[in-house]
Design a protein around this motif. Structure first.
Motif, PDB file in Angstrom:
ATOM      1  N   LYS A  21       0.858  -1.191   0.000  1.00  0.00           N
ATOM      2  CA  LYS A  21       0.000   0.000   0.000  1.00  0.00           C
ATOM      3  C   LYS A  21       0.890   1.236   0.000  1.00  0.00           C
ATOM      4  O   LYS A  21       2.035   1.213   0.463  1.00  0.00           O
ATOM      5  CB  LYS A  21      -0.908   0.022   1.229  1.00  0.00           C
ATOM      6  N   ILE A  22       0.376   2.313  -0.536  1.00  0.00           N
ATOM      7  CA  ILE A  22       1.056   3.609  -0.476  1.00  0.00           C
ATOM      8  C   ILE A  22       0.708   4.248   0.863  1.00  0.00           C
ATOM      9  O   ILE A  22      -0.463   4.356   1.222  1.00  0.00           O
ATOM     10  CB  ILE A  22       0.611   4.517  -1.644  1.00  0.00           C
ATOM     11  N   THR A  23       1.718   4.663   1.606  1.00  0.00           N
ATOM     12  CA  THR A  23       1.482   5.246   2.929  1.00  0.00           C
ATOM     13  C   THR A  23       1.455   6.768   2.919  1.00  0.00           C
ATOM     14  O   THR A  23       0.949   7.386   3.862  1.00  0.00           O
ATOM     15  CB  THR A  23       2.556   4.763   3.909  1.00  0.00           C
ATOM     16  N   LYS A  24       2.019   7.381   1.876  1.00  0.00           N
ATOM     17  CA  LYS A  24       2.025   8.843   1.759  1.00  0.00           C
ATOM     18  C   LYS A  24       1.523   9.239   0.370  1.00  0.00           C
ATOM     19  O   LYS A  24       2.290   9.661  -0.496  1.00  0.00           O
ATOM     20  CB  LYS A  24       3.424   9.396   2.007  1.00  0.00           C
ATOM     21  N   PRO A  25       0.204   9.111   0.145  1.00  0.00           N
ATOM     22  CA  PRO A  25      -0.342   9.393  -1.185  1.00  0.00           C
ATOM     23  C   PRO A  25      -0.203  10.847  -1.609  1.00  0.00           C
ATOM     24  O   PRO A  25      -0.298  11.155  -2.802  1.00  0.00           O
ATOM     25  CB  PRO A  25      -1.821   8.987  -1.052  1.00  0.00           C
ATOM     26  N   ASP A  26       0.026  11.737  -0.644  1.00  0.00           N
ATOM     27  CA  ASP A  26       0.233  13.143  -0.998  1.00  0.00           C
ATOM     28  C   ASP A  26       1.625  13.374  -1.580  1.00  0.00           C
ATOM     29  O   ASP A  26       1.881  14.407  -2.213  1.00  0.00           O
ATOM     30  CB  ASP A  26       0.037  14.027   0.226  1.00  0.00           C
ATOM     31  N   GLU A  27       2.530  12.397  -1.387  1.00  0.00           N
ATOM     32  CA  GLU A  27       3.883  12.525  -1.916  1.00  0.00           C
ATOM     33  C   GLU A  27       4.181  11.515  -3.032  1.00  0.00           C
ATOM     34  O   GLU A  27       5.031  11.773  -3.884  1.00  0.00           O
ATOM     35  CB  GLU A  27       4.900  12.348  -0.784  1.00  0.00           C
ATOM     36  N   ASP A 103       9.816   4.659   2.682  1.00  0.00           N
ATOM     37  CA  ASP A 103       9.316   5.882   3.298  1.00  0.00           C
ATOM     38  C   ASP A 103       7.953   6.297   2.740  1.00  0.00           C
ATOM     39  O   ASP A 103       7.305   7.194   3.295  1.00  0.00           O
ATOM     40  CB  ASP A 103      10.309   7.031   3.099  1.00  0.00           C
ATOM     41  N   PHE A 104       7.532   5.650   1.655  1.00  0.00           N
ATOM     42  CA  PHE A 104       6.287   6.052   0.989  1.00  0.00           C
ATOM     43  C   PHE A 104       5.310   4.898   0.754  1.00  0.00           C
ATOM     44  O   PHE A 104       4.166   5.127   0.377  1.00  0.00           O
ATOM     45  CB  PHE A 104       6.619   6.696  -0.366  1.00  0.00           C
ATOM     46  N   ALA A 105       5.767   3.673   0.986  1.00  0.00           N
ATOM     47  CA  ALA A 105       4.915   2.511   0.775  1.00  0.00           C
ATOM     48  C   ALA A 105       5.274   1.432   1.790  1.00  0.00           C
ATOM     49  O   ALA A 105       6.392   1.390   2.302  1.00  0.00           O
ATOM     50  CB  ALA A 105       5.075   1.973  -0.646  1.00  0.00           C
ATOM     51  N   ASP A 106       4.321   0.577   2.082  1.00  0.00           N
ATOM     52  CA  ASP A 106       4.509  -0.491   3.061  1.00  0.00           C
ATOM     53  C   ASP A 106       4.268  -1.841   2.381  1.00  0.00           C
ATOM     54  O   ASP A 106       3.314  -1.999   1.619  1.00  0.00           O
ATOM     55  CB  ASP A 106       3.539  -0.314   4.222  1.00  0.00           C
ATOM     56  N   PHE A 107       5.142  -2.805   2.680  1.00  0.00           N
ATOM     57  CA  PHE A 107       5.116  -4.086   1.984  1.00  0.00           C
ATOM     58  C   PHE A 107       4.954  -5.238   2.968  1.00  0.00           C
ATOM     59  O   PHE A 107       5.771  -5.414   3.874  1.00  0.00           O
ATOM     60  CB  PHE A 107       6.413  -4.280   1.186  1.00  0.00           C
ATOM     61  N   ASP A 108       3.908  -6.022   2.773  1.00  0.00           N
ATOM     62  CA  ASP A 108       3.692  -7.275   3.499  1.00  0.00           C
ATOM     63  C   ASP A 108       4.274  -8.383   2.615  1.00  0.00           C
ATOM     64  O   ASP A 108       3.665  -8.782   1.621  1.00  0.00           O
ATOM     65  CB  ASP A 108       2.200  -7.469   3.744  1.00  0.00           C
TER      66      ASP A 108
END
Length: 239
Positions: A21-27, A103-108
Motif C-alpha cells: 500500500k502507499i502510505t504517503k499518497p500526498d507525496e 518511506d512512501f509505501a509499506d510491503f507485506d
C-alpha cells in the motif's frame, strides 16, 4: 470444466507474495508508484539470478487496506536467503524526498513453498484476469488438506472462468525490511491458496455456491484465521 492435480515436478517450488500500500499518497501517487514498480523495481529484480517471472494485481475492493499484489514464482526458495536477493535496490532517484520506497509505501512480504497445483485440462498461458487469494490457518491441518483434495477443488473447478488453483504453505513473513525484533504485522495465515479466473467479472453466485457443503461449512467455521482478497490483473512480466 473440471481439473487435474498436477505433480510437483515441473512446478515452481515456491512463490514470493508481496501485498503493498502507499502510505504517503500526498507525496507518491498511484501512477508514480506503478511507474517505479514496473519501470524500476521489476527490472532490478530481473537483474538477479533467482526470479524470472512477475505479475502485478490490484484489489477489486476500493476499501482494501493493501490494494496492490505482486507475485513472483520461485525456482529455488533458498534464493530468498541470499545476499543477492537482499541487495535488490529500495532507493531510486525517481522517488521523492529520501528516494527510499519504504518511506512512501509499506510491503507485506511472504515466502511460500509449493503444496499443490490443480488446473483445467489444456490450460492456456498468460496472466488470468482475476486471482482470489485465500489465506487459512486451519484447526485440523489433515482434514483441511483432505477437504481441498477430495471436495473443494472439484467444486471450484466447475465454476465459470476457473483456470487453475495453486496451494502453498508459509515459510517466512516480514514487513518491509525491518530488523528482527521490530514490531511486525501479525503472523499471516499458515496456508495460501490462489484461485485464478478468466472473464470480465467473477461469477459471484457460483462462488457463493461453492461454500454450501457441510464439509466446507465445517472447515470455514473452525478456521483459526482467515484472510480473503480478490485482485484483478494489472501486468505480467517474463525475464
Amino acid at each position: 470444466m473440471g481439473g487435474v492435480d498436477k505433480p510437483a515436478t515441473g512446478q515452481h517450488p515456491g512463490i514470493l507474495f508481496v501485498n503493498s500500500k502507499i502510505t504517503k499518497p500526498d507525496e507518491l501517487s498511484p501512477e508514480d508508484y506503478t511507474k517505479w514498480y514496473e519501470k524500476v523495481h521489476i527490472p532490478d529484480i530481473f537483474k538477479t539470478s533467482g526470479i524470472k517471472e512477475a505479475s502485478r494485481w490490484q484489489t477489486v475492493d476500493p476499501k482494501s487496506e493493501r490494494p496492490y499484489l505482486a507475485l513472483y514464482p520461485l525456482e529455488d526458495l533458498t534464493f530468498l536467503e541470499t545476499d543477492e536477493f537482499k541487495a535488490i535496490p529500495v532507493h531510486d532517484d525517481s522517488l521523492p524526498g529520501s528516494h527510499a520506497i519504504f518511506d512512501f509505501a509499506d510491503f507485506d512480504t511472504r515466502y511460500y513453498k509449493f503444496v499443490q497445483h490443480y488446473e483445467a485440462e489444456g490450460t492456456k498461458s498468460g496472466q488470468p484476469d482475476f486471482v482470489i487469494a485465500a489465506g487459512f490457518t486451519p484447526a485440523d491441518e489433515e482434514d483441511y488438506d483432505n477437504w481441498y483434495r477430495q471436495e473443494h477443488l472439484m467444486e471450484i473447478s466447475g465454476i465459470t472462468g476457473w483456470r487453475k488453483t495453486q496451494r502453498y504453505a508459509l515459510t517466512f513473513a516480514r514487513q518491509n525490511r525491518k530488523p528482527a525484533g521490530e514490531k511486525q504485522l501479525a503472523e499471516p495465515p499458515k496456508f495460501l491458496t490462489l484461485h485464478f479466473f478468466d472473464g470480465s467479472s467473477l461469477p459471484e453466485k457460483e462462488l457463493a455456491g461453492a461454500g454450501e457443503s457441510e464439509w466446507t461449512k465445517k472447515q470455514l467455521g473452525s478456521m483459526k484465521e482467515t484472510q480473503m482478497a480478490i485482485f484483478k490483473k494489472l501486468s505480467q512480466y517474463t525475464k
